[in-house]
Design an enzyme around this catalytic site. Structure first.
Site, PDB file in Angstrom:
ATOM      1  N   ALA A   1      30.910  32.618  43.632  1.00 46.21           N
ATOM      2  CA  ALA A   1      31.526  31.295  43.677  1.00 46.21           C
ATOM      3  C   ALA A   1      30.802  30.448  42.647  1.00 46.21           C
ATOM      4  O   ALA A   1      30.055  29.534  42.970  1.00 46.21           O
ATOM      5  CB  ALA A   1      31.426  30.690  45.065  1.00 46.21           C
ATOM      6  N   ILE A   2      31.003  30.830  41.390  1.00 52.69           N
ATOM      7  CA  ILE A   2      30.352  30.108  40.297  1.00 52.69           C
ATOM      8  C   ILE A   2      30.956  28.709  40.189  1.00 52.69           C
ATOM      9  O   ILE A   2      30.249  27.743  39.951  1.00 52.69           O
ATOM     10  CB  ILE A   2      30.520  30.881  38.958  1.00 52.69           C
ATOM     11  CG1 ILE A   2      30.058  32.342  39.072  1.00 52.69           C
ATOM     12  CG2 ILE A   2      29.817  30.161  37.813  1.00 52.69           C
ATOM     13  CD1 ILE A   2      28.615  32.552  39.403  1.00 52.69           C
ATOM     14  N   GLY A   3      32.255  28.652  40.394  1.00 44.92           N
ATOM     15  CA  GLY A   3      32.913  27.347  40.350  1.00 44.92           C
ATOM     16  C   GLY A   3      33.161  26.867  38.935  1.00 44.92           C
ATOM     17  O   GLY A   3      33.091  25.670  38.644  1.00 44.92           O
TER      18      GLY A   3
ATOM     19  N   ASN B   1      44.211  31.485  33.626  1.00 43.55           N
ATOM     20  CA  ASN B   1      43.563  31.746  34.910  1.00 43.55           C
ATOM     21  C   ASN B   1      44.144  30.846  35.990  1.00 43.55           C
ATOM     22  O   ASN B   1      43.642  29.757  36.238  1.00 43.55           O
ATOM     23  CB  ASN B   1      42.054  31.515  34.727  1.00 43.55           C
ATOM     24  CG  ASN B   1      41.267  31.767  35.980  1.00 43.55           C
ATOM     25  OD1 ASN B   1      41.816  32.127  37.021  1.00 43.55           O
ATOM     26  ND2 ASN B   1      39.963  31.569  35.897  1.00 43.55           N
TER      27      ASN B   1
ATOM     28  N   CYS C   1      41.695  31.295  40.157  1.00 42.31           N
ATOM     29  CA  CYS C   1      40.289  31.174  40.496  1.00 42.31           C
ATOM     30  C   CYS C   1      40.136  30.619  41.904  1.00 42.31           C
ATOM     31  O   CYS C   1      40.527  29.488  42.177  1.00 42.31           O
ATOM     32  CB  CYS C   1      39.550  30.276  39.507  1.00 42.31           C
ATOM     33  SG  CYS C   1      37.797  30.208  39.900  1.00 42.31           S
TER      34      CYS C   1
ATOM     35  N   ILE D   1      43.501  42.375  38.394  1.00 46.08           N
ATOM     36  CA  ILE D   1      43.572  41.277  39.337  1.00 46.08           C
ATOM     37  C   ILE D   1      42.306  40.406  39.240  1.00 46.08           C
ATOM     38  O   ILE D   1      41.257  40.872  38.825  1.00 46.08           O
ATOM     39  CB  ILE D   1      43.706  41.786  40.798  1.00 46.08           C
ATOM     40  CG1 ILE D   1      42.535  42.676  41.192  1.00 46.08           C
ATOM     41  CG2 ILE D   1      45.016  42.530  40.977  1.00 46.08           C
ATOM     42  CD1 ILE D   1      42.515  43.110  42.650  1.00 46.08           C
TER      43      ILE D   1
ATOM     44  N   THR E   1      39.726  38.010  41.678  1.00 46.31           N
ATOM     45  CA  THR E   1      38.995  38.392  42.898  1.00 46.31           C
ATOM     46  C   THR E   1      39.772  38.051  44.170  1.00 46.31           C
ATOM     47  O   THR E   1      40.613  37.158  44.178  1.00 46.31           O
ATOM     48  CB  THR E   1      37.646  37.660  42.928  1.00 46.31           C
ATOM     49  OG1 THR E   1      37.887  36.261  42.777  1.00 46.31           O
ATOM     50  CG2 THR E   1      36.758  38.125  41.795  1.00 46.31           C
TER      51      THR E   1
ATOM     52  N   GLY F   1      34.425  44.163  42.195  1.00 45.33           N
ATOM     53  CA  GLY F   1      33.705  45.434  42.234  1.00 45.33           C
ATOM     54  C   GLY F   1      34.546  46.563  42.811  1.00 45.33           C
ATOM     55  O   GLY F   1      35.696  46.372  43.187  1.00 45.33           O
TER      56      GLY F   1
ATOM     57  N   GLY G   1      34.299  43.993  34.808  1.00 51.96           N
ATOM     58  CA  GLY G   1      33.564  42.793  35.198  1.00 51.96           C
ATOM     59  C   GLY G   1      32.222  43.109  35.809  1.00 51.96           C
ATOM     60  O   GLY G   1      31.224  43.335  35.119  1.00 51.96           O
TER      61      GLY G   1
HETATM   62  C1  LIG Z   1      30.443  36.339  38.410  1.00 54.80           C
HETATM   63  C2  LIG Z   1      31.902  36.384  38.107  1.00 54.80           C
HETATM   64  C3  LIG Z   1      32.500  35.351  37.412  1.00 54.80           C
HETATM   65  C4  LIG Z   1      33.856  35.360  37.123  1.00 54.80           C
HETATM   66  N1  LIG Z   1      34.398  34.329  36.408  1.00 54.80           N
HETATM   67  C5  LIG Z   1      35.724  34.378  36.058  1.00 54.80           C
HETATM   68  C6  LIG Z   1      36.302  33.394  35.234  1.00 54.80           C
HETATM   69  O1  LIG Z   1      35.637  32.465  34.792  1.00 54.80           O
HETATM   70  N2  LIG Z   1      37.632  33.473  34.948  1.00 54.80           N
HETATM   71  C7  LIG Z   1      38.395  34.512  35.418  1.00 54.80           C
HETATM   72  O2  LIG Z   1      39.587  34.567  35.140  1.00 54.80           O
HETATM   73  N3  LIG Z   1      37.872  35.484  36.169  1.00 54.80           N
HETATM   74  C8  LIG Z   1      36.557  35.445  36.511  1.00 54.80           C
HETATM   75  N4  LIG Z   1      36.020  36.463  37.275  1.00 54.80           N
HETATM   76  C9  LIG Z   1      36.880  37.571  37.716  1.00 54.80           C
HETATM   77  C10 LIG Z   1      36.745  38.776  36.771  1.00 54.80           C
HETATM   78  O3  LIG Z   1      37.165  38.440  35.466  1.00 54.80           O
HETATM   79  C11 LIG Z   1      37.582  39.954  37.292  1.00 54.80           C
HETATM   80  O4  LIG Z   1      38.942  39.576  37.358  1.00 54.80           O
HETATM   81  C12 LIG Z   1      37.158  40.399  38.673  1.00 54.80           C
HETATM   82  O5  LIG Z   1      35.769  40.279  38.815  1.00 54.80           O
HETATM   83  C13 LIG Z   1      37.570  41.848  38.975  1.00 54.80           C
HETATM   84  O6  LIG Z   1      36.974  42.759  38.110  1.00 54.80           O
HETATM   85  P1  LIG Z   1      35.606  43.566  38.451  1.00 54.80           P
HETATM   86  O7  LIG Z   1      35.795  44.165  39.813  1.00 54.80           O
HETATM   87  O8  LIG Z   1      35.461  44.565  37.370  1.00 54.80           O
HETATM   88  O9  LIG Z   1      34.518  42.558  38.459  1.00 54.80           O
HETATM   89  C14 LIG Z   1      34.651  36.446  37.566  1.00 54.80           C
HETATM   90  C15 LIG Z   1      34.057  37.494  38.259  1.00 54.80           C
HETATM   91  C16 LIG Z   1      32.703  37.487  38.540  1.00 54.80           C
HETATM   92  C17 LIG Z   1      32.110  38.634  39.289  1.00 54.80           C
END
Ligand SMILES: Cc1cc2nc3c(=O)[nH]c(=O)nc-3n(C[C@H](O)[C@H](O)[C@H](O)COP(=O)(O)O)c2cc1C
Ligand SMILES: Cc1cc2nc3c(=O)[nH]c(=O)nc-3n(C[C@H](O)[C@H](O)[C@H](O)COP(=O)(O)OP(=O)(O)OC[C@H]3O[C@@H](n4cnc5c(N)ncnc54)[C@H](O)[C@@H]3O)c2cc1C
Ligand SMILES: Cc1cc2nc3c(=O)[nH]c(=O)nc-3n(C[C@H](O)[C@H](O)[C@H](O)COP(=O)(O)OP(=O)(O)OC[C@H]3O[C@@H](n4cnc5c(N)ncnc54)[C@H](O)[C@@H]3O)c2cc1C
Ligand SMILES: Cc1cc2nc3c(=O)[nH]c(=O)nc-3n(C[C@H](O)[C@H](O)[C@H](O)COP(=O)(O)O)c2cc1C
Ligand code: FES
Ligand code: FES
Lengths: 301, 255, 301, 255
Positions: free
Chosen positions: C69-71, C126, C129, C190, C192, C216, C264
């Protein structure tokens, strides 16, 4: 330390029970420990008639989880009442019957049949099974339909009805509130999330049914979130489930707002899991400063 | 059935990606095992792998508290298994399923047909049959010469034919080719291997009584989850392979 | 073996790219390997003005996954263009800018600002979020709103727009079709899933924001299922993501229907992951009988 | 920073749930480490744990290719770490973060204030300060007598006060009580421990220049994910603890 929990229709000596579909009708796991130890048992889904279910493969492992598409194989509600329930009545164990169907009428008919048995303590109304072509999941994703099936089943049930919610929705609170208003005595959540695995060798979905329900520790954060949100929005009790493998998981569900906790997938990894969680619960609750299970319910809010 | 921790006694590679693992277990437990039964193995602690893996019993030596399994590295779980070392503990459900019902059968000559990783349970079966005074003929199919294991062990127990798909060792082709060419007499046949092979055998040996051992992806491994089903003959209901099988009379199931 | 993929605005030398928010603006990971190796980069979300994001803790580990939840902490779109993009232009690397906002106007303004830069190859819109109070996720859960924001952003963008879908919906196909009709050039999916972890010691949600986005390997089956379903229902390309940690995962996404694959969370476990996947991809595709990446796309259907 | 595999040389329990792990690494790498820096540790292969754990460097011995970490078993990751055995390989990002900037400082007397698992980085710091000819006074707080470690190591480097929360060893109370009671002169203070302790120190020693080392839950550990932030003094922007810290001038951050 009191582990007991009182819920509509259910006087639980402890809050731990096996989740529906992961424990059949108890016989197999009774090889490992005395089922009287359990808080309750949620038996495999019953439909009006016998169902053979989907083609195989029906399960696939995923990271910290699994997919299943059993497709509600079961011998039909009458056979369950006549051939499966009698075995369970030898144990000191509230039986929660899981009711499934393709139409509202089927849900009603299964419930009516169960009302003819004296051995059922509560009904778990499964409006969330993602693994059957017709029915099942739609009932769990549209508030009006969910309310309708709840109302109709409540009308024919002689025991409290816990509605099992699907997590595959945009707004779980809306569904929870709809079934509460329709008369649900409690909620059970969450069922599985719809997922897929592709078999790289055959280059097609691994499960014969293509999609399956994702369960196990992978989904626990989603279960906790949904229970937390629903707890704030309804006043009926929640039986929580989704990825429990440890006693800390059990307590996390209690804190989120679950009044009891069901364990599904973890039985496959460790057939003693429910028994072990029951053994560990009192000490662990004390460790976190609780005097009883009831004290912990909802304390994460 | 019970849950037991076995101690790895020895692990060795015996063919391409194929490992033999000898496990120490109480002899009371080892003695109970019937040929055709399997163990349901937890491949790692933690939650990454939530499902156990079914692996057939390839041999038992109750006098030495030993149980042997043979497995091929297929995916992640079997790769993890291959990384076990002596003295490591392995969590098993044991014994799982029903074996070949050889105690109930009257027979003097048995035909064993195995394919690839279906060969291990036939080894323990052959040993038990020979101990009963039954004459054993084994027809074993492998993909290539590199995949072959336990040839000598079978040869010590009876006439053994080896066939490889690519002809790199023994006859070239499938086990069914051997059955076509050789005139093998038997009272019963016992078979384990990939489903297409079992289907071909079921068809080719339709006039003989026989038992086949089936594979399916499993959840619980004890009959509680309905993952591992196979239709009965008239397709009116399902057997569970983990509980009703993995060994079935060839005439009672539809492959 | 050709690893190249041609997508609207993106001529990719290979289909692997870091996912938005997990790779910042590239500088940190450039310590580990040459970013020119990557197919592309999806940079951290940009909002109109600088944002500080949520309070800490902002991340929590879960089984085979994590919550964040970086926000949307980011220096604002102008600072990104002026201070972050120049570093990236030294690499041979298409830049995909992730656009976020609380209002449709903010989405428009960020896109307009990005249109002033020559260095952006495509926009990832996006609308999904889950970690900001206003905006963000509603745009991703209501088809009409999703279509509206897509249309408005398309109108001001000078590069192709990939709409990033939220998995927290009942019907992902409906949203995908809505944004396709609104002019999206591609999809990215997708984002999260909304989850929660409760800190047993403090007896409250672990993340300061209470809920966070689950990413993940835990979510991979859900990502694969959604991409598989959407691939059948739209004709624009999909950039897939969700739980990739291995080259087989990459191929599973291609088979499901993704034309490229973003990574990611796995970067946190292994900073070399994107580089390693690129190294392994050709051999592994050959192992499964493919002559090129393009041949594998959608082959699981 | 780089990714490196260290070999576990030795692991031993040195206090309640507290382990010292000595790691073999190329001396070129070990030599670079500054006191206050940490390593970002992958606790297991596989996917169950997707996030690394930050652990401070407690000591280095470049001549022996050794780097020492000390950690307390807190949750699953540190429990996994405690199960490592000599010869096992450990995957590290190293060196992570910025250390205490002692090279830029002119000082003759340093006060080190550590709490619990914040003590380890101060050990390496103390060694480096003493090597520079700086006088070191250490005030170390632990919960109980059972939690104490490295008392002698610190005593060899300078005056050392031990305080336990329950008074089971040394003075009873908090490190701040010692600072109240004893008259400790110093040019700079250096502190590491739980945030409430750091806050109290920041307040109590407001008239002294000092450096504090902060903790926060981390994702990437390299500055790419914005997980581990702390507001700057006027709260107008955020530092990243993993990249800009973990050591900060006490006056530049708001706890
Ligand atoms: C720490 C973190 C920050 C993220 N920040 C963004 C973001 O700023 N914009 C966005 O579209 N997705 C963001 N995501 C989502 C990732 O781009 C990705 O869609 C999601 O994590 C699924 O892929 P993964 O399982 O390989 O991490 C973030 C994910 C994580 C873990
Ligand atoms: C009754 C029985 C006896 C068996 N005996 C042996 C044996 O003696 N030696 C041997 O090498 N193999 C045997 N197998 C097959 C063995 O179980 C699989 O090769 C193994 O489970 C693959 O696991 P994995 O993690 O390596 O593969 P993955 O594909 O990574 O496994 C993922 C999941 O699929 C399941 N799975 C994959 N393939 C199979 C399969 N063919 N059958 C059942 N489940 C599968 C796994 O159990 C696991 O849940 C037997 C199978 C059954 C049903
Ligand atoms: C710069 C820095 C240096 C540190 N040095 C040491 C040290 O030398 N010795 C030591 O014992 N501990 C140290 N810690 C704390 C240590 O990182 C945590 O105790 C550890 O990560 C807990 O992991 P776990 O899996 O046991 O706990 P869990 O609670 O199971 O971990 C779950 C997640 O939370 C994170 N987490 C939990 N607590 C903390 C925490 N306090 N700080 C950061 N992340 C946390 C973990 O990294 C993991 O991602 C340090 C932390 C930081 C930030
Ligand atoms: C193999 C299998 C079969 C299931 N069958 C049913 C079922 O018949 N009825 C039902 O309501 N839920 C069924 N479920 C869902 C579980 O009851 C439970 O809601 C879900 O698995 C999440 O819990 P877990 O993560 O502990 O498994 C089944 C789950 C599995 C894994
Ligand atoms: S694996 Fe569960 S019934 Fe066979
Ligand atoms: S942990 Fe990712 S920025 Fe610090």
């Amino acid at each position: 330390m009191s582990l007991a929990v009182q819920l509509p229709g259910l006087s639980l000596k402890n809050p731990i029970m096996p989740a529906s579909g992961c424990f059949s009708f108890g016989k197999e796991y009774s090889q490992f420990y005395d089922l009287s130890k359990l808080g309750a048992i949620m038996i495999k889904a019953a439909t009006e008639h016998k169902r053979l279910g989907n083609a195989t493969p029906r399960v696939a492992e995923t990271k910290s989880g699994m997919l299943n598409a059993i497709g509600l194989q079961n011998p039909g509600v009458d056979a369950i009442i006549n051939q499966e329930i009698p075995f369970l009545t030898q144990f000191d164990l509230p039986i929660i019957a899981n009711v499934a169907g393709s139409t509202i009428e089927e849900y009603e008919n299964v419930t009516t049949a169960l009302a003819g048995s004296d051995d059922i303590a509560a009904i778990e109304l499964n409006i969330s099974c993602p693994n059957v072509k017709e029915g099942g999941v739609q009932f769990g994703t549209q508030p009006a339909l969910a309310a309708e099936v709840t109302r109709r089943v409540k009308a024919v049930s002689n025991v409290p009805v816990y509605v099992k919610l699907s997590p595959n929705v945009t707004d779980i609170v809306e569904i929870a509130q709809a079934v509460e208003q329709a008369g649900a005595d409690g909620l059970s959540m969450i069922n599985t999330l719809t997922g897929m695995k592709i078999d790289l060798k055959r280059q097609q979905p691994l499960l014969a049914n293509q999609v399956g329900g994702l369960s196990g520790p992978a989904i626990k954060p989603i279960a906790i979130r949904m229970i937390y949100q629903v707890y704030q929005a309804v006043s009926i009790p929640i039986i929580g489930m989704g990825g429990v493998t440890s006693v800390d998981d059990v307590i996390e569900f209690l804190l989120a707002g679950a009044s009891a906790v069901a364990v599904g997938t973890a039985n496959f990894q460790n057939p003693f899991i429910c028994s072990e969680l029951i053994d560990q619960l009192a000490d662990r609750l004390a460790h976190y400063g609780f005097d009883s299970v009831e004290q912990a319910i909802g304390k994460g809010h | 059935m019970e849950q037991a921790y076995a101690t790895v006694h020895q692990i060795q590679q015996i063919a391409k990606a194929t490992y033999q693992m000898d496990l120490l277990l109480p002899s009371t437990l080892v003695k109970q095992i019937k040929p055709g039964q399997f163990v349901h193995v937890r491949v790692s602690s933690g939650t990454e792998h939530m499902l156990r893996r079914p692996i057939s019993v390839a041999d038992v030596q109750p006098a030495h508290n030993l149980l042997t399994i043979i497995f091929k590295v297929f995916g992640e779980g079997t790769a993890q298994l291959a990384a076990y070392k002596p003295t490591d503990q392995l969590d098993l459900l044991i014994p799982s399923g029903n074996g070949y019902p050889i105690e109930q059968l009257e027979l003097s000559h048995a035909l064993l047909v195995g394919g690839g990783i279906g060969v291990p349970p036939l080894h323990y079966l052959a040993k038990q049959l020979v101990a009963k005074g039954v004459n054993v003929t084994a027809v074993l199919g492998f993909q290539t010469a590199d995949d072959i294991f336990y040839q000598q062990a079978f040869e010590q127990l009876g006439t053994t034919y080896i066939v490889t798909n690519d002809g790199s060792y023994g006859a070239k082709g499938f086990v069914t080719d051997v059955l076509n060419q050789e005139d093998i007499t038997c009272d019963y046949y016992f078979s384990c291997g990939p489903t297409p092979m079992l289907k071909a055998i079921q068809h080719q040996l339709a006039d003989k009584p026989g038992y086949i051992s089936l594979e399916e992806r499993m959840g619980c491994g004890i009959g509680a989850c309905y993952a591992c089903v196979i239709p009965n003959k008239d397709q009116s209901s399902h057997f569970k392979i983990c509980q009703d099988g993995p060994v079935f009379s060839a005439s009672e199931v539809v492959l």
